[in-house]
Design an enzyme around this catalytic site. Sequence first.
Site, short mmCIF file in Angstrom:
data_model
loop_
_atom_site.label_atom_id
_atom_site.label_comp_id
_atom_site.label_asym_id
_atom_site.label_seq_id
_atom_site.Cartn_x
_atom_site.Cartn_y
_atom_site.Cartn_z
N SER A 656 0.89 -1.42 -0.02
CA SER A 656 0.07 -0.07 0.12
C SER A 656 0.84 1.29 0.08
CB SER A 656 -0.83 0.12 1.17
OG SER A 656 -0.01 -0.04 2.54
N LYS A 699 -6.28 4.97 7.97
CA LYS A 699 -4.90 5.87 7.55
C LYS A 699 -5.39 7.16 7.51
CE LYS A 699 -2.95 2.01 4.74
NZ LYS A 699 -2.78 1.46 3.51
#
Length: 804
Positions: A656, A699
């Site tokens: 990611s 996030k």
Amino acid sequence: MTAEPVVQPLPPERLIRHCDMSALRFATTAELDDIDLMVGQERAGAAIAFGTEVSAPGFNLFVVGATPDSLDEAVTGLLEARAKAAPAPSDWVYLNNFATPHRPIALALPPGRGPAFRDAMRELVQDLKAALPKAFEADDFQSRHAAIEQAFKETQETAFKALQEEANAANVAVIRTPFGFTLAPIKDGEVVRPEQFNELPEEEKAHLREVIQALEKKLEAVLRSVPAWEKERRADLRKLGRETAEVAVGHLIEETRAGFADLPEVLAHLEAVQADLVENVGLFAPQQDGGPGADGDLAGAAPTDRYEVNLLVTQSAGQGAPVVQELHPSLGNLVGRIEHIPRQGALITDFRLIKPGALHRANGGYLLLDARAVLGEPFTWTALKRALRAGEIRIESAVDLLSLTSTISLEPDPIPLAVKVVLLGERMLYYLLAAVDPDFREHFKVLADFDDSLDRVEGSEALYARLVATVGRRKGLLPLEPGAVGRVLERAARLAGDAAKLTLAVEEVGDLLVEAAYWAKRDEALTIRAADVERAIAEQVRRASRIRDRVAESILREIALIDTDGAAVGQVNGLSVMDLGDFMFGRPTRITARVSPGAGKVVDIEREVELGGPLHSKGVLILSGFLSGRFAGDAPVSLLASLVFEQSYGGVDGDSASSAELYALLSALAEVPLRQDLAVTGSVNQHGQVQAIGGANEKIEGFFDICNARGLTGSQGVLVPAANVQHLMLRDDVVEACAAGRFAVYGIATIDEGLALMTGRPVGAADADGSFPEGSVNRLVADRLKAFGRARRAMEGRSEGGGA
């Protein structure tokens, strides 16, 4: 150079999908009807229906889901509904085996008949205890018994009297001593003493010796006949006892037979009981000298216990098939056990100490087991497979398998097995068993895979509201107001990690409702309100957020270096997720890149020091493919680059951060600074397309919290893959900040879009000749790589010239 469009921040409505309250038309959830917990599980429900209906061997079920604990109630409810329509299985009892007591007999009875049989045998034994002693105390028995004793006595007396008369005629006395009988001569009515005998003439002494020797032989013959007479006496007494017992027992056995005339196996057992009673009537009758013995008793048990019935399992005729869930599937709890009693330093047992296991209780129905618990118990998994393969339940003991002790044990008859075993477990456990256990597919042919979430389409929110109402009622909680239900629905979408889904992890939703009800009761409210749900969510986060707070503290105190303003070359804020138990949170991490001329290698420092996992290493290698595809042209890329997660002291895995790493690498090559008020997440492919990742909500919120603590400037934000926009269910404070223009979330589809936003410069697209526009980021990268190529060739030329 034509200006390129700049990606715009996402509007607030795309950052969270609120519940459509117009669809929730009720005052409280008390007005909503219950709903099956299998809602949204059509595929799994069809699999369970198939597995429960097919009768072929091996078609047992393995039910999998993300959270197996939440499957219990739903699966149990479905099985119980099906079990009600199924016929009740047989009762099973264990009986004493009179021929070989160490091998008890298993007997099947129609449903519900087991208790009646057990009680009838107990009543029979009690009746026998009263009837038999009376029969032996009766005048007829006593007179016949006395006659046998008198006949034995008369036989002995007649034989001894005849011998005595013959001895008296020959002047010899028969004398009884403590050591038996002896013969001695008599004279004038008195026994001749040895010294007197020695004074007799030799002829008289010889004659007396001959007479005594002849009489001794006759005495010996009489004495030898005594055991035979005694044996005959005992046989007559035993025959008398049997005849008496048959008379006393016969009508009692017949009364017991009358209640089980339709069961031949029971009648056969009663015949065996009658034969054993007659043979061992001394178990009940007062002990008579020479009477029938009490041999064959069970070790350490009362004499009458041999006729009892060990009722193993019973079912009511109208209750359907059993549904059993064994929470502790040890070997004994699964296949049954044989208990022992310590007696005089030894462990003894008998058929009454056979105890049923879960397989016995579920036989003819359904057995639910937690797969992880089964695999965690020694011998249980092997015993389960062995029982399913053999189609019978054979009681096994771990002690016997390990030969730890030597005890008196039993070998009970195995019981035929017809059960549907349903294992509950995680998907990974199912795949592991299928891969490593060759027997697994033989016994568990049906997979019921529960969906983790429900599509959030028209009508589904109203359906989910009924599910919330059902869970609340089953837990005995206060009813919920519509606003509270809406907040639960939004939390369900957040737990699903997708704004277009609602989690089907009923247990997690139930836990939230329990905590919300607690806060409602604290305020003496009559219903659960939206504020109660909100507080429950906040308290759940607060309890688990210590590590998150320490991470944020280290950044705010500049122990962990993270910039939230300014710009820097070759440096970017990447985002990762930490998963601690049931709590996930995002944390920003500085990623840096350095470049120099080289052989086209991108060095992943995390991989070099074995801190990077395979997925992270794959993401870094993809960067090389991207650079080669965009900038190599006809010549190899002459580059040596290093990438690293700064201040990372644990393992790094996942791809990611690959888009963030690519931004840092391109920035280092172009020597163009990247904005530090932006953070980046997303993976990238070799064509520069940004791909979806997990944990997007956490996030974004992780970087927001740091920026908010330092003070929002209005320029800060997060770049997420465009494919993740549909998943966003952000906190209210994040959405409010974005709506006010104090924070931003950008959906990025390509590296070029993100690079333009991060650098504030045009990225530049290649023309037909493969050249990039002057001043664009791509042109700067291409020029730098060409310079690296010239430097490398010059270095190689000097090396070759020096070598010549």
